[in-house]
Design an enzyme around this catalytic site. Sequence first.
Site, PDB file in Angstrom:
ATOM      1  N   GLY A  53       0.665  -0.556   0.081  1.00  0.00           N
ATOM      2  CA  GLY A  53      -0.149   0.145  -0.077  1.00  0.00           C
ATOM      3  C   GLY A  53       1.138   1.166  -0.326  1.00  0.00           C
ATOM      4  O   GLY A  53       2.514   1.556  -0.515  1.00  0.00           O
ATOM      5  N   LEU A  54       0.822   2.629  -0.085  1.00  0.00           N
ATOM      6  CA  LEU A  54       1.172   3.600   0.563  1.00  0.00           C
ATOM      7  C   LEU A  54       2.438   3.757   1.109  1.00  0.00           C
ATOM      8  O   LEU A  54       3.273   4.066   0.689  1.00  0.00           O
ATOM      9  CB  LEU A  54       0.641   4.815   0.408  1.00  0.00           C
ATOM     10  CG  LEU A  54      -0.376   5.078  -0.650  1.00  0.00           C
ATOM     11  CD1 LEU A  54      -1.577   6.766  -0.810  1.00  0.00           C
ATOM     12  CD2 LEU A  54       0.868   5.871  -2.083  1.00  0.00           C
ATOM     13  N   ALA A  55       1.851   2.667   2.519  1.00  0.00           N
ATOM     14  CA  ALA A  55       2.857   3.014   3.693  1.00  0.00           C
ATOM     15  C   ALA A  55       4.033   1.678   2.514  1.00  0.00           C
ATOM     16  O   ALA A  55       5.665   2.431   2.499  1.00  0.00           O
ATOM     17  CB  ALA A  55       2.847   2.157   4.238  1.00  0.00           C
ATOM     18  N   SER A 295     -16.814  11.010  -0.487  1.00  0.00           N
ATOM     19  CA  SER A 295     -15.589  11.355   0.339  1.00  0.00           C
ATOM     20  C   SER A 295     -15.966  12.147   0.937  1.00  0.00           C
ATOM     21  O   SER A 295     -16.799  13.142   0.876  1.00  0.00           O
ATOM     22  CB  SER A 295     -14.639  11.206  -0.823  1.00  0.00           C
ATOM     23  OG  SER A 295     -13.654  12.505  -0.033  1.00  0.00           O
ATOM     24  N   ARG A 348     -15.058  13.539  12.197  1.00  0.00           N
ATOM     25  CA  ARG A 348     -15.190  12.749  11.349  1.00  0.00           C
ATOM     26  C   ARG A 348     -16.527  12.209  12.619  1.00  0.00           C
ATOM     27  O   ARG A 348     -18.194  11.819  12.593  1.00  0.00           O
ATOM     28  CB  ARG A 348     -14.821  11.174  11.115  1.00  0.00           C
ATOM     29  CG  ARG A 348     -14.156  12.027   9.854  1.00  0.00           C
ATOM     30  CD  ARG A 348     -13.282  10.938   9.682  1.00  0.00           C
ATOM     31  NE  ARG A 348     -12.936  11.594   7.658  1.00  0.00           N
ATOM     32  CZ  ARG A 348     -11.560  10.841   7.380  1.00  0.00           C
ATOM     33  NH1 ARG A 348     -11.401   9.697   6.963  1.00  0.00           N
ATOM     34  NH2 ARG A 348     -11.772  11.291   6.014  1.00  0.00           N
ATOM     35  N   HIS A 430     -14.015   2.799   8.939  1.00  0.00           N
ATOM     36  CA  HIS A 430     -14.148   3.288   7.982  1.00  0.00           C
ATOM     37  C   HIS A 430     -12.217   2.897   8.376  1.00  0.00           C
ATOM     38  O   HIS A 430     -11.562   2.638   7.177  1.00  0.00           O
ATOM     39  CB  HIS A 430     -14.126   4.955   7.364  1.00  0.00           C
ATOM     40  CG  HIS A 430     -13.541   5.718   6.392  1.00  0.00           C
ATOM     41  ND1 HIS A 430     -13.072   5.038   5.328  1.00  0.00           N
ATOM     42  CD2 HIS A 430     -12.469   6.064   7.089  1.00  0.00           C
ATOM     43  CE1 HIS A 430     -12.815   6.255   4.761  1.00  0.00           C
ATOM     44  NE2 HIS A 430     -11.707   6.725   5.482  1.00  0.00           N
ATOM     45  N   ARG A 464      -8.604  10.080  13.927  1.00  0.00           N
ATOM     46  CA  ARG A 464      -7.757  10.812  12.685  1.00  0.00           C
ATOM     47  C   ARG A 464      -8.904  11.778  12.625  1.00  0.00           C
ATOM     48  O   ARG A 464     -10.022  11.333  11.039  1.00  0.00           O
ATOM     49  CB  ARG A 464      -7.149   9.159  11.349  1.00  0.00           C
ATOM     50  CG  ARG A 464      -6.818   9.496  10.699  1.00  0.00           C
ATOM     51  CD  ARG A 464      -6.448   8.767   9.561  1.00  0.00           C
ATOM     52  NE  ARG A 464      -7.158   7.535   8.837  1.00  0.00           N
ATOM     53  CZ  ARG A 464      -7.504   8.560   7.899  1.00  0.00           C
ATOM     54  NH1 ARG A 464      -7.513   9.423   7.375  1.00  0.00           N
ATOM     55  NH2 ARG A 464      -9.229   8.144   7.154  1.00  0.00           N
ATOM     56  N   LEU A 470      -3.169   9.317   4.083  1.00  0.00           N
ATOM     57  CA  LEU A 470      -2.037   9.318   3.506  1.00  0.00           C
ATOM     58  C   LEU A 470      -0.924   9.734   3.502  1.00  0.00           C
ATOM     59  O   LEU A 470       0.078   9.578   3.468  1.00  0.00           O
ATOM     60  CB  LEU A 470      -2.971  10.248   1.976  1.00  0.00           C
ATOM     61  CG  LEU A 470      -4.091   9.212   1.339  1.00  0.00           C
ATOM     62  CD1 LEU A 470      -4.579   9.801  -0.208  1.00  0.00           C
ATOM     63  CD2 LEU A 470      -3.698   7.650   1.297  1.00  0.00           C
TER      64      LEU A 470
END
Length: 668
Positions: A53-55, A295, A348, A430, A464, A470
């Site tokens: 993934g991105l990490a 989103s 959120r 989520h 978060r 990201l």
Amino acid sequence: MLTFKSERIMAKVIDSKIPAGPVPEKWKEYKAHQRLVNPKNKLKLDVIVVGTGLAGASAAASLGEMGFNVINLCIQDSPRRAHSIAAQGGINAAKCYQNDGDSVYRLFYDTVKGGDYRAREANVYRLAEVSNNIIDQCVAQGVPFAREYGGMLANRSFGGAQVSRTFYAKGQTGQQLLLGAYSSLSCQVQAGKVKLYTRYEMEDVVIVDGRARGIIAKNLVTGKLERFSANAVVIATGGYGNTYFLSTNAMGCNCTAAVQCYRKGAYFANPSYVQIHPTCIPVHGDKQSKLTLMSESLRNDGRIWVPKKIEDAKALQAGTKQGWEIPEEDRDYYLERRYPAFGNLVPRDVASRAAKERCDKGFGVNNTGLAVFLDFSESINRLGLDVIMQRYGNLFEMYEEITDVFPGDVANEINGVKYYKPMMIYPAIHYTMGGIWVDYELQTSIPGLFAIGECNFSDHGANRLGASALMQGLADGYFVLPYTIQNYLADQAVWPKVSTDLPEFAEAEKKVDAELDRLLNIKGKRSVDSIHKELGHIMWEYVGMGRTAEGLKTGLKKMHELEKEFDENLFVPGTKEGLNIELDKAIHLRDFFTMGQLVAFDALSRNESCGGHFREEYQTEEGEAKRDDENYFYVGCWEYKGKGNEPELIKEPLEYEAIKVQTRNYKN
Ligand SMILES: Cc1cc2nc3c(=O)[nH]c(=O)nc-3n(C[C@H](O)[C@H](O)[C@H](O)COP(=O)(O)OP(=O)(O)OC[C@H]3O[C@@H](n4cnc5c(N)ncnc54)[C@H](O)[C@@H]3O)c2cc1C
């Protein structure tokens, strides 16, 4: 620049676990028997990175570029298909391109406050500091961020911030960032520094003399177990949201790697901090296996409301009235009413609880009574449909594809004002703020084992903020881990990579194999999905948005009973050989049980409400989360004590030096 004492927090815990002094006797023995793979070339250092993934992709690419030999594994058939591509809205950075007063300090402050003062201050400051480098890095890779007419990178706002600092690429930011990371990764694959293993799943971490020395992975195509050895292991395997069965996460997301590390001694931190996102397409039936996120960026221009009058809500639920028939004066824009300073852009956790509160009071707007409206009428009237489509076109299309309603369609005109068809949204699971505990260097409590991205707990506290995952994943992968891991690897010149013939590898492989046999041989009557769905119901009902001590105890009891059912009545078709998706899902479900119980234990132990963890016993008169800083100002780290046993809680005290801890206020 700020520096923090807490940068070294808990280092003592780690230090006490690392065997001190010269190379232990056992290692000399291995050396004598030539069991080290590379006794002559001690400086050839190998790192396993699990996850693309991105990490994971950014870490593997960076480590390769720095000269390490990287073994990089993922479940998908290509790194480009990792869950990170789901990220729609954007990535934060403190560039202050809007000249709106943003700064590194302000991003740091917003993130700590957004996390309800439960994050480690030093980590968050570092995150804010490197945020700008991430954007530069990604632009250099060619990531097509949205731009203003004049060429500057464009920004939009996300919850919990009063500045515009979110960089985006339409509604596909994660995908574009991952393509950038993938191109760097491919470069290193081509250069021979990274070896990719796609369709491999890590099943266990191998510990030799107290250090992580390798992994056991399953080749998902052949079904064979394989051993991998290295000087250090990095897991970047994502979050545990799918414990709840229905979530916005990709179907393949699982917590097997993290749970195996936990079983082997890595602490698991703050598992009860689970994020419930306010803007998801509501559940519409019992046959659903996936939820879809709309989103958070939509809250820039969309207004959230329910009817003011209960009779209107009842008519909407009965289907005798439509949202666009309700005039302006009868609409309750409850977020704007309750939180005038942040309005629809509250964080959120706050927005989700407010939606639940309205629906619990009977004001929900769909047939189940579990939805609120997200309405673009005002912004389309103000800006025109073209502008709104430029910003959210693919999200509008996605919504239409799923619900057959296009939010850009005019539906009614009252007193000369055009009303467009609103979206319906409801909170859903989520993101998971909790994760494997790491120190400031991203090392877990097992020396040589590192955790990055969503699978660690590090930066988000109890909640978060949007567009920060990201940022954290890429900060960890590009700018933190590649440097901090070297403090550990510096020592590796005298601790070379070991052979996979060591008994520790053989034993770990044997155990994984025995588990596969056990699951296949239960030969009961229930499918993995039917049990997982039931676990999801228990989690949502008792360990979800509103928790109570009583409910959590009931949830734990039900989970124990269901786990017994899993152990005795599971049916997995097929064999160990070759591709067996049901078998892989069974392994994941086994670990979701461990995870679900861990979430409940942590929630039960934390007698306060903070961020995503809302204990109904602890709320203010206005229904806001009520923290107890005197007793719970710590990171809750859990140590595994065997199946069926309560894990042990170890507390890492939080120390705040730069930010005053106070009650969160989004009203003024
Ligand atoms: C719908 C949606 C929208 C989002 N939008 C945003 C947004 O706009 N902005 C934002 O900041 N965040 C957003 N997020 C959150 C963000 O996308 C994730 O937190 C982030 O992408 C996680 O990245 P990661 O690299 O840690 O893990 P992942 O992307 O989940 O990658 C995990 C990797 O680990 C591999 N893996 C897992 N287990 C194993 C195993 N046992 N063996 C081998 N490999 C394994 C997988 O194959 C994969 O390659 C969104 C999340 C969702 C669900």
